[in-house]
Design a protein around this motif. Structure first.
Motif, mmCIF file in Angstrom:
data_model
loop_
_atom_site.group_PDB
_atom_site.id
_atom_site.type_symbol
_atom_site.label_atom_id
_atom_site.label_comp_id
_atom_site.label_asym_id
_atom_site.label_seq_id
_atom_site.Cartn_x
_atom_site.Cartn_y
_atom_site.Cartn_z
ATOM 1 N N TYR A 161 -0.657 -4.985 -0.568
ATOM 2 C CA TYR A 161 -0.424 -6.405 -0.290
ATOM 3 C C TYR A 161 -1.718 -7.202 -0.404
ATOM 4 O O TYR A 161 -2.785 -6.711 -0.045
ATOM 5 C CB TYR A 161 0.171 -6.571 1.103
ATOM 6 N N LYS A 162 -1.593 -8.423 -0.929
ATOM 7 C CA LYS A 162 -2.763 -9.299 -1.004
ATOM 8 C C LYS A 162 -2.449 -10.602 -0.291
ATOM 9 O O LYS A 162 -1.568 -11.330 -0.725
ATOM 10 C CB LYS A 162 -3.123 -9.564 -2.457
ATOM 11 N N GLY A 163 -3.177 -10.848 0.766
ATOM 12 C CA GLY A 163 -2.832 -11.983 1.633
ATOM 13 C C GLY A 163 -3.451 -13.277 1.195
ATOM 14 O O GLY A 163 -4.214 -13.883 1.938
ATOM 15 N N SER A 164 -3.139 -13.747 -0.009
ATOM 16 C CA SER A 164 -3.616 -15.073 -0.398
ATOM 17 C C SER A 164 -2.502 -15.817 -1.104
ATOM 18 O O SER A 164 -1.576 -15.208 -1.633
ATOM 19 C CB SER A 164 -4.837 -14.961 -1.301
ATOM 20 N N PHE B 172 2.990 -13.444 -3.049
ATOM 21 C CA PHE B 172 4.335 -13.235 -3.589
ATOM 22 C C PHE B 172 4.299 -12.208 -4.714
ATOM 23 O O PHE B 172 5.097 -11.275 -4.757
ATOM 24 C CB PHE B 172 4.881 -14.564 -4.113
ATOM 25 N N GLU B 173 3.333 -12.358 -5.608
ATOM 26 C CA GLU B 173 3.231 -11.445 -6.748
ATOM 27 C C GLU B 173 2.968 -10.020 -6.287
ATOM 28 O O GLU B 173 3.483 -9.071 -6.879
ATOM 29 C CB GLU B 173 2.113 -11.901 -7.687
ATOM 30 N N SER B 174 2.156 -9.872 -5.230
ATOM 31 C CA SER B 174 1.844 -8.516 -4.802
ATOM 32 C C SER B 174 3.081 -7.846 -4.193
ATOM 33 O O SER B 174 3.292 -6.650 -4.378
ATOM 34 C CB SER B 174 0.664 -8.500 -3.839
ATOM 35 N N ILE B 175 3.900 -8.618 -3.494
ATOM 36 C CA ILE B 175 5.133 -8.011 -2.953
ATOM 37 C C ILE B 175 6.067 -7.657 -4.105
ATOM 38 O O ILE B 175 6.694 -6.591 -4.112
ATOM 39 C CB ILE B 175 5.842 -8.976 -1.985
ATOM 40 N N GLN B 176 6.111 -8.545 -5.098
ATOM 41 C CA GLN B 176 6.923 -8.258 -6.282
ATOM 42 C C GLN B 176 6.440 -6.957 -6.934
ATOM 43 O O GLN B 176 7.239 -6.123 -7.350
ATOM 44 C CB GLN B 176 6.743 -9.411 -7.273
ATOM 45 N N PHE B 177 5.137 -6.818 -6.966
ATOM 46 C CA PHE B 177 4.520 -5.623 -7.526
ATOM 47 C C PHE B 177 4.910 -4.387 -6.711
ATOM 48 O O PHE B 177 5.310 -3.363 -7.268
ATOM 49 C CB PHE B 177 2.998 -5.834 -7.499
ATOM 50 N N ILE B 178 4.832 -4.514 -5.401
ATOM 51 C CA ILE B 178 5.207 -3.387 -4.535
ATOM 52 C C ILE B 178 6.659 -2.995 -4.781
ATOM 53 O O ILE B 178 7.003 -1.830 -4.919
ATOM 54 C CB ILE B 178 4.999 -3.760 -3.046
ATOM 55 N N MET B 179 7.501 -4.024 -4.888
ATOM 56 C CA MET B 179 8.941 -3.768 -5.028
ATOM 57 C C MET B 179 9.285 -3.145 -6.375
ATOM 58 O O MET B 179 10.289 -2.454 -6.504
ATOM 59 C CB MET B 179 9.727 -5.073 -4.892
ATOM 60 N N THR C 33 -2.861 -21.074 6.184
ATOM 61 C CA THR C 33 -1.910 -20.577 7.176
ATOM 62 C C THR C 33 -1.590 -19.116 6.908
ATOM 63 O O THR C 33 -1.502 -18.295 7.824
ATOM 64 C CB THR C 33 -0.605 -21.398 7.106
ATOM 65 N N LEU C 34 -1.415 -18.817 5.611
ATOM 66 C CA LEU C 34 -1.064 -17.454 5.226
ATOM 67 C C LEU C 34 -2.164 -16.483 5.667
ATOM 68 O O LEU C 34 -1.885 -15.471 6.320
ATOM 69 C CB LEU C 34 -0.863 -17.392 3.713
ATOM 70 N N SER C 35 -3.412 -16.824 5.361
ATOM 71 C CA SER C 35 -4.527 -15.947 5.737
ATOM 72 C C SER C 35 -4.555 -15.745 7.242
ATOM 73 O O SER C 35 -4.746 -14.649 7.747
ATOM 74 C CB SER C 35 -5.851 -16.568 5.301
ATOM 75 N N ARG C 36 -4.338 -16.835 7.952
ATOM 76 C CA ARG C 36 -4.389 -16.818 9.401
ATOM 77 C C ARG C 36 -3.296 -15.929 9.985
ATOM 78 O O ARG C 36 -3.556 -15.016 10.761
ATOM 79 C CB ARG C 36 -4.160 -18.249 9.882
ATOM 80 N N LEU C 37 -2.061 -16.188 9.562
ATOM 81 C CA LEU C 37 -0.940 -15.425 10.112
ATOM 82 C C LEU C 37 -1.041 -13.958 9.699
ATOM 83 O O LEU C 37 -0.652 -13.068 10.443
ATOM 84 C CB LEU C 37 0.390 -16.023 9.657
ATOM 85 N N PHE C 38 -1.596 -13.723 8.497
ATOM 86 C CA PHE C 38 -1.800 -12.356 8.038
ATOM 87 C C PHE C 38 -2.764 -11.641 8.992
ATOM 88 O O PHE C 38 -2.492 -10.523 9.451
ATOM 89 C CB PHE C 38 -2.369 -12.405 6.611
ATOM 90 N N GLY C 39 -3.857 -12.328 9.312
ATOM 91 C CA GLY C 39 -4.823 -11.758 10.251
ATOM 92 C C GLY C 39 -4.190 -11.433 11.595
ATOM 93 O O GLY C 39 -4.383 -10.351 12.158
ATOM 94 N N PHE C 40 -3.385 -12.363 12.088
ATOM 95 C CA PHE C 40 -2.697 -12.127 13.357
ATOM 96 C C PHE C 40 -1.766 -10.929 13.262
ATOM 97 O O PHE C 40 -1.713 -10.087 14.142
ATOM 98 C CB PHE C 40 -1.890 -13.367 13.763
ATOM 99 N N HIS C 41 -1.038 -10.882 12.139
ATOM 100 C CA HIS C 41 0.018 -9.877 11.997
ATOM 101 C C HIS C 41 -0.553 -8.463 11.936
ATOM 102 O O HIS C 41 0.030 -7.533 12.464
ATOM 103 C CB HIS C 41 0.841 -10.165 10.733
ATOM 104 N N VAL C 42 -1.689 -8.295 11.254
ATOM 105 C CA VAL C 42 -2.177 -6.933 11.052
ATOM 106 C C VAL C 42 -3.351 -6.558 11.947
ATOM 107 O O VAL C 42 -3.693 -5.386 12.027
ATOM 108 C CB VAL C 42 -2.575 -6.678 9.575
ATOM 109 N N ALA C 43 -3.971 -7.537 12.612
ATOM 110 C CA ALA C 43 -5.127 -7.165 13.431
ATOM 111 C C ALA C 43 -4.975 -7.570 14.891
ATOM 112 O O ALA C 43 -4.957 -6.714 15.782
ATOM 113 C CB ALA C 43 -6.395 -7.774 12.835
ATOM 114 N N VAL C 44 -4.805 -8.869 15.114
ATOM 115 C CA VAL C 44 -4.829 -9.360 16.492
ATOM 116 C C VAL C 44 -3.640 -8.830 17.290
ATOM 117 O O VAL C 44 -3.797 -8.175 18.326
ATOM 118 C CB VAL C 44 -4.836 -10.900 16.505
ATOM 119 N N LEU C 45 -2.428 -9.082 16.767
ATOM 120 C CA LEU C 45 -1.235 -8.686 17.521
ATOM 121 C C LEU C 45 -1.148 -7.172 17.707
ATOM 122 O O LEU C 45 -0.888 -6.711 18.817
ATOM 123 C CB LEU C 45 0.016 -9.232 16.828
#
Lengths: 487, 151, 359
Positions: free
Chosen positions: C63-66, C71-78, C184-196
């Motif tokens: 995943y690339k959080g930018s 979107f493209e990275s999730i498409q890539f994963i899928m 916002t994406l970078s921020r929420l990504f940080g929260f999702h994988v580190a802070v929370l």
């Protein structure tokens, strides 16, 4: 004798008093026609307004009853002299835009001319910056105006072209308005079927105003113009679809109906694609005439250039020329050109090739036509199989962008093949087909892989479900066993 | 005697159950680890297809030439004008979505399907195309030519 | 072979005194009664948390959080990564099931009044984890950067912005600016994988430690029985193996959901596009979203939305504090009032979620 004259004079005076004014008492005419003898007053005597007893003063102001020139033509009496610029049309509009006034003269004329003129190119634009391009008198004359139905009128059908070209054929004048406007319309018109008939004195064929309108002429780029591409077919059909009107000329009147059904008509009339050809795109506008056998491929080729080029280099070119067959029209018809489909090609009854290439007379051409159709069908088939597989894979939620990319190529080959068919050369045709087949089979493989992957997922799920189920049952039995022992 | 046989059957039963439990557990571990291992194996195409593509060095692109570059899953045409400017457009013809090519003899972008022509600004100049080609952004850093999506 | 295992075990035991742990576990008993089933939901939530950690780490590999690449990275994963579709779908489905099981766990604890003294801290840590879970859901939803997520996040952050005084700064903090953007994406990504996850792990450790230390709560209808009629089962292996059995079934369920209902990706978010019709938050926010819709624009002189948010905040607070004001239950007395409130809340959530779903 003198008494008699006095009596008559008295009666006339009474009449004048009763009706307000009377031409005999109009001192303007009396002086200008009798004493001065100028041209306007001479012309005015033949004017329809003169017949309706409209005085000079009604347009020029002043007092028509005053005998002395100083009194009659006194600005204090409202004398205006010769109206200039837009004031001219405003004078006409005083009556011609007022239906109640027009009724008092017993005229059933429309009253929207001035309004229409103001919305038209002539009434909106200005070359001098002071007045607009055309006033009423520009076309209708100032003095000696007669009914449109009178052959003497400058706007009588046989005179219209001359009237319009007074300005429109005048390069020096037209330059002041738009240097790039052509000035050869009248010249072209004379070469057209319409123009030739018109020259013979037939008032029925179209003149300038038949297509462009009269008072409400707009530029052809104006979407409301009757000669705007989208509106053009309707404009032409006003006459050409009127069987009664056209009866004399013995030509069909179904062109509009056919055109409306054609691929061009649908594009133009329903989709409002102004790039699509209208009547004038093929027939010309001012020089309107049906394109001949020679020129029809040039006409079509202005847009369908590649097809025309390929055709010209093909063996068909000579064969068609020898037989005097029109090039495009022979297979595609003229007004009712429907979207070309693959069924045109080949030797089936609905195909066009076998019209000439019959098996008995021309076995080689027959065989090639048959082969080309088969090649075409096999490309179409693998294309649709590939598309179906890709769609199936996509519906199954699989990612098939790669296959779709290749499908584009297959589709492109199909389109190119339809163009290439005009070369009527089997090798060239095969080349395009093979390219498409390769792309289609690649897409098929990709799509099949994706569908296999879809089933692999389900099998994988089945296997792991089986493992988990066995494990769960074993665990369940094991727990039971432990608990039995504990009890 | 009886007792002994009973104990034996129970023993063998236990062994069987334990075998299934152990085997099932191992199979389950396999079923979980296999997808994870496969997931971690780097995929063939190891980068996300993105909003930019590196084309190559400027000196390798001839003047007065064009080439098709794969941009994600869409073709892009990279044109170098005779004067040396580098431009990029979507290579999808706006008429019926054929792929366009550069024609040296016209000095134009050309679609083989219906003879549509575009000038080197991507404007549709003749033939059936109804609108210009979409333009992409080209950057040249040093010698390296890259194409970007216009945002 | 067996000897080697024994040797290794002996080596570890010598250093860590595993024997003590086993003794402790063996002595631990789980009460058996008609409501025992609810005991399993805590365990299954733990299991789902483990799945989330594993699949989450796996997703992070690609995943690339930018803004340009998410979107493209999730498409890539899928599409390009082997089993990428499975990992992502499992992560998404598990996220939803996790919130569901955690909610069931919470309500079962509430109705059994397991929060009574001495388990107030267990309840508090659990409630905090539930709120963090909602935070996980909210932050994770935006990460694919698709249209629905983009606008749902926009609406979600906007609602928090309605709160007087502190709302605006909170909204800007969450968005990393005035609007939902790549920041916002970078921020929420940080929260999702580190802070929370960091905070969650600490709370989870505390929660589990407390459960082990204090043992399973015994509801009053159980303790009311005479001592010898109270049935129990050993935590290890009986209860533990049952737990495992349940986990296996849930894992299989997730696999089936992931294969038959792969999580959709939708279309990439376009910040300049107009919002598609019928933007809805995830189902666990739906009841709040729907309630806010029903509150009139102005109540008395307060803004309806603000009133709703404050009411939800207050209700959440009271709910979390239930061990401290429900004195009666703590004294071991019946408190029907608590049950009525609980029933009302459950009905309220269910009904409004359904209404919101159908709307």
């Amino acid at each position: 004798m003198k008494q008699k004259y006095i009596l008559r004079g008295c009666v006339l005076m009474v009449l004048v008093l009763c009706t307000g004014r009377l031409f005999a008492a109009d001192q303007c005419i009396a002086c200008h026609a009798g004493v001065v003898g100028d041209k306007p007053s001479a012309l005015f005597k033949h004017d329809i307004h003169f017949a309706k007893r409209i005085s000079c003063a009604d347009c020029h102001g002043g007092n028509p009853k005053a005998e002395e020139m100083e009194a009659a033509m006194n600005p204090k009496q409202g004398f205006k002299g010769v109206p200039k610029g837009d004031a001219i049309s405003q004078v006409c509009a005083r009556c011609h835009s007022d239906s109640t006034k027009m009724k008092t003269y017993g005229a059933a004329l429309p009253t929207n001319q001035w309004g229409n003129l103001q919305t038209s190119a002539h009434g909106k634009l200005s070359t001098t910056g002071k007045e607009h391009i055309a006033q009423c008198i520009t076309c209708h004359n100032a003095h000696g105006i007669v009914s449109v139905k009178n052959p003497a009128s400058p706007v009588y059908p046989l005179n219209v072209v001359k009237t319009c070209s007074k300005c429109h054929a005048n390069a020096a004048f037209m330059r002041t308005y738009n240097p790039s406007l052509p000035i050869d319309q009248a010249e072209k018109y004379r070469t057209s079927v319409h123009g030739a008939l018109n020259a013979k004195g037939d008032p029925k064929p179209a003149v300038c105003s038949s297509c462009h309108g009269s008072h409400d002429i707009r530029t052809s780029k104006d979407a409301k113009s009757s000669v705007y591409p989208v509106n053009m077919p309707v404009t032409c059909s006003k006459c050409h679809s009127d069987a009664q009107y056209m009866a004399k000329y013995r030509i069909p009147t179904n062109q509009y109906d056919k055109f409306a059904k054609s691929v061009h008509g649908v594009a133009l009339l329903r989709k409002h694609d102004v790039g699509a050809p209208s009547c004038n795109s093929c027939h010309g506008n001012h020089g309107a005439t049906p394109p001949g056998v020679e020129s029809v491929s040039k006409v079509c080729g202005t847009c369908h250039a590649l097809n025309a080029d390929l055709f010209s280099a093909s063996p068909h070119k000579k064969a068609f020329d020898d037989r005097k067959l029109p090039e495009c029209e022979t297979c595609h018809s003229n007004h009712e050109i429907v979207t070309a489909t693959d069924t045109l090609l080949g030797v089936a009854p609905e195909a066009v090739c076998s019209r000439c290439h019959q098996e008995s007379q021309n076995p080689k051409g027959y065989a090639i036509a048959k082969t080309m159709r088969q090649l075409n069908d096999s490309l179409a088939l693998s294309g649709s199989v590939a598309t179906a597989l890709v769609n199936e894979a996509e519906q199954k939620g699989m990612e098939v962008t790669e296959a779709k990319f290749k499908l584009r190529d297959a589709r492109q080959a199909h389109l190119q093949m339809r163009t290439m068919v005009h070369a009527f050369n089997e090798d060239k045709f095969r080349e395009v087909i093979n390219k498409g087949m390769a792309a289609a089979s690649f897409a098929k493989v990709e799509a099949k892989d994706a569908i296999d992957e879809y089933y692999f997922r389900r099998i994988g799920l089945g296997v792991s479900t089986l493992i988990i189920t066995i494990l769960s049952i074993a665990l369940f039995l094991y727990i039971r066993r432990i608990e039995k022992k504990q009890v | 005697m009886m007792e002994k046989s009973e104990a034996q059957t129970s023993d063998s039963k236990r062994d069987f159950l334990k075998l299934i439990l152990g085997g099932g557990f191992l199979a389950w571990i396999g079923a979980v680890l296999y997808p994870i291992a496969a997931y971690l194996k780097p995929p063939k195409q190891n980068e996300v297809e993105v909003s930019s593509v590196k084309v190559g060095l400027l000196k390798d692109i001839e003047k007065d030439s064009g080439q098709i570059v794969k941009f994600g899953n869409k073709p892009v045409i990279l044109v170098r004008t005779a004067a040396g400017d580098v431009r990029a457009f979507s290579a999808v013809c706006t008429h019926l979505e054929c792929t366009v090519t550069y024609r040296k003899d016209f000095g134009m972008i050309w679609c083989a399907c219906h003879n549509g022509k575009y000038d080197l600004n991507g404007r549709n100049v003749s033939g059936p195309p109804p609108r210009p080609l979409d333009e992409l952004r080209v950057t040249i850093q040093g010698e390296e030519v890259s194409i970007f999506k216009k945002s | 072979m067996k000897n080697t295992f024994k040797k290794i075990y002996a080596w570890v035991d010598e250093r860590l005194e595993l024997q003590d742990l086993i003794k402790f576990m063996a002595k631990k008993y789980v009460p058996v009664h008609s409501h025992s089933i609810w005991y399993y939901f805590g365990g299954v939530s733990l299991f789902l948390f483990i799945i989330q950690v594993v699949t989450g780490i796996l997703l992070l590999m690609y995943y690339k959080g930018s803004e340009g690449l998410a979107f493209e990275s999730i498409q890539f994963i899928m599409s390009k990564v082997a089993f990428g579709w499975l990992i992502r779908s499992v992560h998404s489905w598990t996220a939803n099931l996790f919130i569901l099981t955690a909610m069931i766990h919470m309500f079962s604890v509430y109705f059994e009044k397991a929060y009574r003294k001495p388990r107030e801290l267990t309840w508090l840590s659990g409630m905090l984890m539930l709120f963090l879970l909602l935070g996980f859901g909210f932050t994770g939803y935006l990460l694919p950067w698709n249209e629905l997520a983009f606008f749902a996040t926009k609406v979600g952050t906007e609602i928090s912005g309605a709160v007087p005084v502190i709302g605006k700064p909170i909204m800007e903090f969450m968005r990393g600016g005035d609007d939902v953007t790549g920041a916002t994406l970078s921020r929420l990504f940080g929260f999702h994988v580190a802070v929370l996850p960091g905070i969650f792990t600490v709370l989870l450790g505390l929660h589990l430690l407390l459960v082990q230390r204090q043992g399973m709560s015994e509801p009053s209808h159980y303790t009311d029985q005479p001592e010898r009629e109270r049935k129990t089962m050993p935590f290890f292996p009986n209860f533990f193996l049952r737990d495992v059995l349940f986990w296996l079934v849930v894992l299989n369920l997730i696999a089936i959901l992931a294969v038959f209902f792969p999580w959709e990706l939708g279309v990439k978010a376009d910040p300049f596009a107009s919002a598609p019709a019928g933007i809805k938050p995830e189902w666990y926010f739906l009841f709040m979203f729907q309630t806010l819709k029903y509150i009139p624009a102005k109540v008395w002189f307060i803004d309806g939305e603000v009133l709703g948010i404050l009411a939800f905040g207050l209700a959440g607070m009271l709910w979390m504090m239930v061990p401290f004001w429900d004195r009666k239950s703590s004294r071991g007395e019946q408190n029907r009032f608590i049950n009525y409130i609980g029933l009302f809340v459950v009905m309220f959530i269910i009904v409004l979620t359904i209404v919101g779903w159908l709307a």
